[in-house]
Each structure stands twice: as structure tokens, then as C-alpha cells.
Design a protein around this motif. Sequence first.
Motif, short mmCIF file in Angstrom:
data_model
loop_
_atom_site.label_atom_id
_atom_site.label_comp_id
_atom_site.label_asym_id
_atom_site.label_seq_id
_atom_site.Cartn_x
_atom_site.Cartn_y
_atom_site.Cartn_z
N LEU A 161 1.09 -1.36 0.22
CA LEU A 161 0.27 0.22 -0.28
C LEU A 161 1.23 0.94 -0.10
O LEU A 161 0.58 2.14 -0.57
CB LEU A 161 -0.82 -0.19 1.37
CG LEU A 161 -1.86 1.10 1.44
CD1 LEU A 161 -3.04 1.55 0.10
CD2 LEU A 161 -2.66 0.91 2.77
N GLU A 162 2.27 1.13 0.75
CA GLU A 162 2.40 2.59 0.99
C GLU A 162 3.46 2.45 -0.12
O GLU A 162 3.94 4.11 -0.74
CB GLU A 162 3.57 2.31 1.94
CG GLU A 162 5.07 3.46 2.02
CD GLU A 162 5.95 3.18 3.62
OE1 GLU A 162 6.62 3.55 3.22
OE2 GLU A 162 5.71 1.57 3.86
N ARG A 163 3.93 1.83 -1.02
CA ARG A 163 5.26 1.94 -1.69
C ARG A 163 4.38 1.23 -3.51
O ARG A 163 5.34 1.39 -4.09
CB ARG A 163 6.38 0.37 -1.81
CG ARG A 163 6.71 0.54 0.00
CD ARG A 163 7.61 -0.04 -0.50
NE ARG A 163 8.85 0.51 1.10
CZ ARG A 163 9.26 -0.28 1.51
NH1 ARG A 163 10.59 -1.15 0.76
NH2 ARG A 163 10.73 -0.09 2.39
N ARG A 164 3.76 -0.05 -3.24
CA ARG A 164 3.46 -0.39 -4.91
C ARG A 164 1.74 -0.53 -5.05
O ARG A 164 1.07 -1.82 -4.50
CB ARG A 164 3.68 -1.50 -5.60
CG ARG A 164 5.91 -1.23 -5.83
CD ARG A 164 5.76 -0.05 -7.05
NE ARG A 164 4.39 -0.91 -7.89
CZ ARG A 164 5.47 -1.76 -9.15
NH1 ARG A 164 6.69 -2.38 -8.47
NH2 ARG A 164 4.35 -2.08 -9.82
N PRO A 165 0.58 0.61 -4.47
CA PRO A 165 -0.66 0.56 -4.67
C PRO A 165 -0.74 0.14 -5.64
O PRO A 165 -2.18 -0.78 -5.26
CB PRO A 165 -1.16 2.32 -3.70
CG PRO A 165 -0.20 3.34 -4.25
CD PRO A 165 1.23 2.08 -4.23
N ASP A 166 -0.03 0.23 -7.16
CA ASP A 166 -0.74 -0.03 -8.08
C ASP A 166 -0.96 -1.69 -7.85
O ASP A 166 -1.71 -1.49 -8.60
CB ASP A 166 0.19 0.11 -9.00
CG ASP A 166 1.31 -0.46 -8.85
OD1 ASP A 166 2.21 0.34 -8.25
OD2 ASP A 166 2.48 -1.61 -10.05
N LEU A 167 -0.18 -2.73 -7.47
CA LEU A 167 -0.23 -3.67 -7.46
C LEU A 167 -1.73 -4.98 -6.76
O LEU A 167 -2.10 -5.69 -7.45
CB LEU A 167 0.65 -4.21 -6.69
CG LEU A 167 2.37 -3.47 -6.88
CD1 LEU A 167 3.59 -4.65 -6.59
CD2 LEU A 167 2.37 -4.87 -8.53
N LEU A 168 -2.03 -3.73 -5.97
CA LEU A 168 -3.17 -3.92 -5.21
C LEU A 168 -4.26 -4.07 -5.93
O LEU A 168 -5.33 -4.53 -5.73
CB LEU A 168 -3.77 -2.86 -3.85
CG LEU A 168 -2.66 -2.97 -2.75
CD1 LEU A 168 -2.68 -1.99 -2.06
CD2 LEU A 168 -2.10 -4.38 -1.84
#
Length: 244
Positions: A217-224
Amino acid sequence: MRFDVLTLFPEMFEGFFSSSIMKRAMDQRLVEASLVNFRDYSTDKHRMVDDTPYGGGGGMVLKPEPLFRAVEALTEETQVRPPVLMMSPQGTPFTQKKAEALSRHSRLILLCGHYEGFDERIRRHLVDEEISIGDYVLTGGELAAMVVMDSIIRLVPGVLGNAGSAEEDSFSTGLLEYPQYTRPADFRGWKVPDVLLSGHHAQIARWRRQQSLERTLERRPDLLEHAPLTDEERAWLKQRKSDS
């Protein structure tokens, strides 16, 4: 797992295959690699593999004959031709999922380009897939080929000492990996989280999953957006976003 690498600079791979996990995989015969200088397949007396582009423009373009001949020589005795991958900034972005898919093949052929690029007929009639390791341009495809092979080789059964290591890596679960700690438990006043010292495996697993969610969530929210999450995890993330 076998790799056939078509390159004008096979010497670039000497260090790659002679150290660390790559060397161990080769020594254990879990991985086999052949380095083919496709200049050897040129029919020109000067062993030319490139020429000026039709229509003008700067740079030189790799000719189709040497690469077609090299691939055909490698596969003349195979009933089913293995996938031919071109290292190219125009290709599909390389991901962990792509590495996992490619690791299910027993053999891959990798084309490493140089100069201005490939004759389009190579792309259309020889290559099965183009792979890009990022939105930037390198002087050749050798470094990209090493990146692709490294990520695939570590997925070959038996290559890593602990098979679970690859399964828990960042991106393998769709999330970034949780924080890791080792001895000492207290270093300069920075302590290992108590849960990791508890010996309670279920609580440790729960903590690691939550840490992965928080880090992603902090570093790569696009992955969620495409990560396999439970309803509870999605509700937790929604709450975290609303609180921030």
C-alpha cells in the motif's frame, strides 16, 4: 531447463554463468545453456550481420539471414520448436508472472540485438514474443537476457536451497515481501518484532501478511488492484485509505 542465447558478445555471459546460484545450477545440471554467436551464421565473406536501413536513417539494422539460420540450426532436430524470445524495449514488460510462465518451458531461445534494431521480418516470422525489462534503451540485449534468465532459473526446482524462498518473494504473491529479520534480536536498540520471536506460526503468518499489505500500500499501491485478497483484507485496506 535449457537456454540458447544468440548474441554477438558471448563473452559477456562468462561471469554470469560462472558464479553464485547460476554456477550451482549449471554444476548440478539443473540448467543448461549454449551461447551462439550468430555472426558464425553469416553467409557474407566479411561475416556481416547488419546493414543500412532501407529508406535511410541513422544506425545499422540486423539482417534476417544469420538469425534465421542460427535458430534453424539449433532446432532442426526438434519436433516442436521452443519459444523464441527477442529482448526489445518494444516488448511486453517482464514481470514475475511472466517469469513463472516461462519457467514452465523446458527450453527457451533468447535473441540479443545490437545496433539500431532488428529487420522487421525477424519480428514477424521468427520471434514468438518480445520481452522488455523496462522503459529504457540499452546498447544490446545481453543484460536484458541475463535478467530474464536469472529470474527464471531461480524458479527451476532444486536451484534454490529452499523452494519456499521463491514462493515468498516480492511479486510472487501479488504483493511486496514482508520485512525480514535475523540475529541479533536487539541491534543498537532496534529490536526484532516480538511476534517473530514467539514461535507461534499462525500469528507470524498473519503478521507477515499484514506487513506485506502495508508495504505494498505504501510503495506499490498499483499492485493491490489485481492482488488476490480476501474480503477482510480489502475492507482493512479500504479503512487504511480512508484514515490517511
